[in-house]
Design a protein around this motif. Sequence first.
Motif, PDB file in Angstrom:
ATOM      1  N   ASP A  36       0.814  -1.219   0.000  1.00  0.00           N
ATOM      2  CA  ASP A  36       0.000   0.000   0.000  1.00  0.00           C
ATOM      3  C   ASP A  36       0.849   1.271   0.000  1.00  0.00           C
ATOM      4  O   ASP A  36       0.458   2.280  -0.575  1.00  0.00           O
ATOM      5  N   ARG A  37       1.981   1.216   0.695  1.00  0.00           N
ATOM      6  CA  ARG A  37       2.844   2.399   0.800  1.00  0.00           C
ATOM      7  C   ARG A  37       4.284   2.028   0.491  1.00  0.00           C
ATOM      8  O   ARG A  37       4.708   0.909   0.756  1.00  0.00           O
ATOM      9  N   LEU A  38       5.023   2.991  -0.023  1.00  0.00           N
ATOM     10  CA  LEU A  38       6.447   2.776  -0.245  1.00  0.00           C
ATOM     11  C   LEU A  38       7.183   2.953   1.077  1.00  0.00           C
ATOM     12  O   LEU A  38       6.903   3.888   1.833  1.00  0.00           O
ATOM     13  N   SER A  39       8.125   2.087   1.346  1.00  0.00           N
ATOM     14  CA  SER A  39       8.940   2.227   2.553  1.00  0.00           C
ATOM     15  C   SER A  39       9.907   3.397   2.373  1.00  0.00           C
ATOM     16  O   SER A  39      10.178   3.828   1.245  1.00  0.00           O
ATOM     17  N   SER A  40      10.434   3.877   3.471  1.00  0.00           N
ATOM     18  CA  SER A  40      11.425   4.961   3.400  1.00  0.00           C
ATOM     19  C   SER A  40      12.631   4.535   2.578  1.00  0.00           C
ATOM     20  O   SER A  40      13.184   5.323   1.804  1.00  0.00           O
ATOM     21  N   ASP A  41      13.042   3.285   2.750  1.00  0.00           N
ATOM     22  CA  ASP A  41      14.182   2.786   1.984  1.00  0.00           C
ATOM     23  C   ASP A  41      13.884   2.762   0.482  1.00  0.00           C
ATOM     24  O   ASP A  41      14.737   3.101  -0.333  1.00  0.00           O
ATOM     25  N   ARG A  42      12.669   2.365   0.121  1.00  0.00           N
ATOM     26  CA  ARG A  42      12.293   2.333  -1.302  1.00  0.00           C
ATOM     27  C   ARG A  42      12.223   3.746  -1.876  1.00  0.00           C
ATOM     28  O   ARG A  42      12.654   3.992  -3.002  1.00  0.00           O
ATOM     29  N   ILE A  43      11.704   4.685  -1.099  1.00  0.00           N
ATOM     30  CA  ILE A  43      11.653   6.084  -1.548  1.00  0.00           C
ATOM     31  C   ILE A  43      13.066   6.604  -1.776  1.00  0.00           C
ATOM     32  O   ILE A  43      13.352   7.238  -2.797  1.00  0.00           O
ATOM     33  N   ASP A  44      13.975   6.316  -0.837  1.00  0.00           N
ATOM     34  CA  ASP A  44      15.364   6.737  -0.997  1.00  0.00           C
ATOM     35  C   ASP A  44      15.984   6.118  -2.243  1.00  0.00           C
ATOM     36  O   ASP A  44      16.723   6.779  -2.975  1.00  0.00           O
ATOM     37  N   GLU A  45      15.643   4.852  -2.505  1.00  0.00           N
ATOM     38  CA  GLU A  45      16.168   4.175  -3.681  1.00  0.00           C
ATOM     39  C   GLU A  45      15.645   4.827  -4.964  1.00  0.00           C
ATOM     40  O   GLU A  45      16.411   5.084  -5.903  1.00  0.00           O
ATOM     41  N   VAL A  46      14.359   5.119  -5.004  1.00  0.00           N
ATOM     42  CA  VAL A  46      13.750   5.739  -6.185  1.00  0.00           C
ATOM     43  C   VAL A  46      14.352   7.119  -6.435  1.00  0.00           C
ATOM     44  O   VAL A  46      14.645   7.496  -7.569  1.00  0.00           O
ATOM     45  N   LEU A  47      14.546   7.882  -5.352  1.00  0.00           N
ATOM     46  CA  LEU A  47      15.071   9.238  -5.484  1.00  0.00           C
ATOM     47  C   LEU A  47      16.592   9.283  -5.552  1.00  0.00           C
ATOM     48  O   LEU A  47      17.176  10.353  -5.653  1.00  0.00           O
ATOM     49  N   ASP A  48      17.212   8.097  -5.487  1.00  0.00           N
ATOM     50  CA  ASP A  48      18.672   7.987  -5.541  1.00  0.00           C
ATOM     51  C   ASP A  48      19.330   8.821  -4.443  1.00  0.00           C
ATOM     52  O   ASP A  48      20.245   9.606  -4.685  1.00  0.00           O
ATOM     53  N   VAL A  49      18.819   8.633  -3.214  1.00  0.00           N
ATOM     54  CA  VAL A  49      19.336   9.366  -2.054  1.00  0.00           C
ATOM     55  C   VAL A  49      20.393   8.512  -1.376  1.00  0.00           C
ATOM     56  O   VAL A  49      20.175   7.342  -1.091  1.00  0.00           O
ATOM     57  N   ASP A  50      21.528   9.105  -1.112  1.00  0.00           N
ATOM     58  CA  ASP A  50      22.599   8.451  -0.370  1.00  0.00           C
ATOM     59  C   ASP A  50      22.414   8.813   1.093  1.00  0.00           C
ATOM     60  O   ASP A  50      22.511   9.981   1.467  1.00  0.00           O
ATOM     61  N   ALA A  51      22.136   7.845   1.935  1.00  0.00           N
ATOM     62  CA  ALA A  51      21.829   8.097   3.351  1.00  0.00           C
ATOM     63  C   ALA A  51      22.946   8.872   4.051  1.00  0.00           C
ATOM     64  O   ALA A  51      22.676   9.689   4.927  1.00  0.00           O
ATOM     65  N   ASP A  52      24.189   8.644   3.668  1.00  0.00           N
ATOM     66  CA  ASP A  52      25.291   9.374   4.306  1.00  0.00           C
ATOM     67  C   ASP A  52      25.277  10.859   3.949  1.00  0.00           C
ATOM     68  O   ASP A  52      25.733  11.687   4.718  1.00  0.00           O
ATOM     69  N   ARG A  53      24.773  11.197   2.784  1.00  0.00           N
ATOM     70  CA  ARG A  53      24.733  12.602   2.360  1.00  0.00           C
ATOM     71  C   ARG A  53      23.657  13.387   3.078  1.00  0.00           C
ATOM     72  O   ARG A  53      23.799  14.578   3.286  1.00  0.00           O
ATOM     73  N   VAL A  54      22.536  12.764   3.421  1.00  0.00           N
ATOM     74  CA  VAL A  54      21.409  13.511   3.960  1.00  0.00           C
ATOM     75  C   VAL A  54      21.501  13.749   5.457  1.00  0.00           C
ATOM     76  O   VAL A  54      20.834  14.620   5.960  1.00  0.00           O
ATOM     77  N   ARG A  55      22.330  13.010   6.148  1.00  0.00           N
ATOM     78  CA  ARG A  55      22.479  13.248   7.575  1.00  0.00           C
ATOM     79  C   ARG A  55      23.208  14.564   7.798  1.00  0.00           C
ATOM     80  O   ARG A  55      24.304  14.759   7.281  1.00  0.00           O
ATOM     81  N   PRO A  56      22.610  15.485   8.585  1.00  0.00           N
ATOM     82  CA  PRO A  56      23.313  16.744   8.837  1.00  0.00           C
ATOM     83  C   PRO A  56      24.537  16.507   9.705  1.00  0.00           C
ATOM     84  O   PRO A  56      24.556  15.619  10.558  1.00  0.00           O
ATOM     85  N   ASP A  57      25.550  17.289   9.454  1.00  0.00           N
ATOM     86  CA  ASP A  57      26.770  17.223  10.240  1.00  0.00           C
ATOM     87  C   ASP A  57      26.471  17.764  11.634  1.00  0.00           C
ATOM     88  O   ASP A  57      25.998  18.899  11.772  1.00  0.00           O
ATOM     89  N   PRO A  58      26.712  16.975  12.693  1.00  0.00           N
ATOM     90  CA  PRO A  58      26.379  17.454  14.035  1.00  0.00           C
ATOM     91  C   PRO A  58      27.231  18.650  14.463  1.00  0.00           C
ATOM     92  O   PRO A  58      26.848  19.391  15.348  1.00  0.00           O
TER      93      PRO A  58
END
Length: 64
Positions: A36-58
């Motif tokens: 019914d819904r796309l998972s967050s991981d699937r959305i990231d895959e579709v949008l070609d999001v690199d998880a390391d890039r989106v985390r803000p630098d603390p």
Amino acid sequence: MYVAGHRNATVQDHVALVEIDLTGELMIAAAAASEDRLSSDRIDEVLDVDADRVRPDPGPGNCR
């Protein structure tokens, strides 16, 4: 009195075009999905999001 100039009809908002393209990709993925819904991981895959890039630098002093 200020009158705004006319915009050329060929001027494009490149950010808006990218957003429209990404929205289309999500719609295609959602239509093809069996769940019914796309998972967050699937959305990231579709949008070609690199998880390391989106985390803000603390930043200094904000380490975990």
